[in-house]
Design a protein around this motif. Structure first.
Motif: not given
Length: 370
Positions: A56-61, A67-70, A166-174
């Motif tokens: 699950a964590l790998a999927v989030r990463m 998500a940002r086209g890296d 730049a660091p990925a701002r989308e990579a967070v767990i709320t």
């Protein structure tokens, strides 16, 4: 006080004590497990031992990268200009390889130490925020409390050879949404007060109930024991029902197994508290049975009479040894703190002494006055 009124009063006190034990157990669980940074950090490391959690964590990463086209941007840098239109379809095709790379990354000791550090930083900030520090560095742009996975995503980008960005701002767990912060802060402050108080209240109410139950103390102890046993079963049921509700509400499709692993790990103390109350209740029920008037109980007391008359220390030593073995190898984590352990020892020794005096009265030494 009339016997009937005393009986009602004892019943009310036992009921209030069980209610205090239930609420107090939930408060202790929150305080010692969810608000303890060291414990949280240790448990976060244990989470990565679960294959479901790593997946699950790998999927989030990987989702954060896409998500940002890296991935597409990295492929464009490597492909000839004439093949730029193929960057997007190729990036979709290599997603499975990126997921496998992320899972292998999470198995590395150095990355697991990084994961521990991220969790520790997030939890320290969360606790500071709950205690009124509005500048705690764990908020996202919308004010929610989050766990930042950016450093893990950057490690994955390096492994995939996608270059520096730049660091990925989308990579967070709320952890907590912004609109729930005030309610969470109030709940945490309440828990901090109740976690130590309600256990003392429950014990005091039970002692008072047994003291008032002059003439029917065995029945009062039996009622209290069944009550504590019931509270333990309620806690187990709450753990199961709440776990199902949390998984259904928060888990994304395909991550239910990982969410259940997380819930199970984060409620270990709750399960231990339930087991402890069930064990304590079972001991109380057994004591009430042994002190009762049934033929089986009387026969057991008769067999114990010689030991209780001549070697009472041996009986106490065996009971204490058995209790310490149970605490050492069993799941009963709640009483392992010094105060709780002393209270438990006192209750066990007091119960044995009361039973010993009853046996000595019923079965005096041959030749002596009863």
């Amino acid at each position: 006080i009339a016997p009937r009124a005393r009986g009602i009063g004892v019943g009310v006190l036992v009921g209030l004590a069980c209610l205090a034990a239930l609420v107090g157990s939930l408060s202790v669980w929150v305080d010692r497990q969810l608000l303890d940074t060291d414990r949280w950090t240790d448990q976060s490391a244990r989470l990565l031992e679960s294959r479901e959690v790593r997946e699950a964590l790998a999927v989030r990463m990987v989702d954060a990268l896409y998500a940002r086209g890296d991935v597409s941007a990295g492929l464009r840098e490597r492909l000839p200009p004439s093949l730029d239109p193929l960057a997007v379809p190729i990036g979709g095709a290599v997603r499975l390889a990126a997921l496998e790379s992320a899972e292998r990354l999470l198995e590395r000791p150095r990355v697991q130490r990084l994961w521990r550090g991220l969790n520790r930083t997030a939890h320290l900030g969360f606790v500071a925020l709950m205690e009124g520090d509005g500048d705690a560095p764990v908020r996202s742009a919308d004010g929610s409390v989050v766990l930042d996975l950016g450093p893990l995503v950057e490690r994955l980008r390096g492994d995939l050879g996608l270059g520096a960005r730049a660091p990925a701002r989308e990579a967070v767990i709320t952890i907590i949404e912004a609109d729930g912060l005030e309610a969470a802060r109030t709940a945490v402050q309440t828990v901090r007060v109740l976690s130590g108080l309600l256990g003392i209240v429950a014990l005091g109410l039970l002692v008072l109930a047994v003291w008032l139950a002059r003439g029917f103390r065995r029945e009062a102890v039996r009622a209290a024991a069944w009550g504590l046993l019931l509270v333990g079963l309620i806690l187990l049921a709450l753990r199961r029902v709440a776990g199902d509700a949390v998984v259904d509400a928060l888990a994304s499709p395909g991550s239910e197994a990982a969410a259940r692993e997380v819930w199970t790990l984060l409620t270990t103390i709750l399960g231990d508290l339930a087991a402890g109350l069930i064990a304590l209740g079972a001991l109380g029920v057994a004591w009430a049975f042994l002190a009762g008037g049934t033929r089986a109980a009387t026969g057991i007391r008769a067999r114990l009479a010689p030991t209780m008359r001549t070697r009472p220390v041996a009986a106490f030593a065996v009971a204490v040894f058995a209790m310490l073995v149970l605490l050492a190898i069993g799941p009963v984590a709640a009483p392992r703190r010094l105060v709780g352990l002393l209270v438990l020892v006192a209750l066990v020794l007091g119960g044995i002494e009361a039973l010993r005096r009853q046996i000595v009265r019923e079965f005096p030494e041959p030749g002596s006055d009863p």
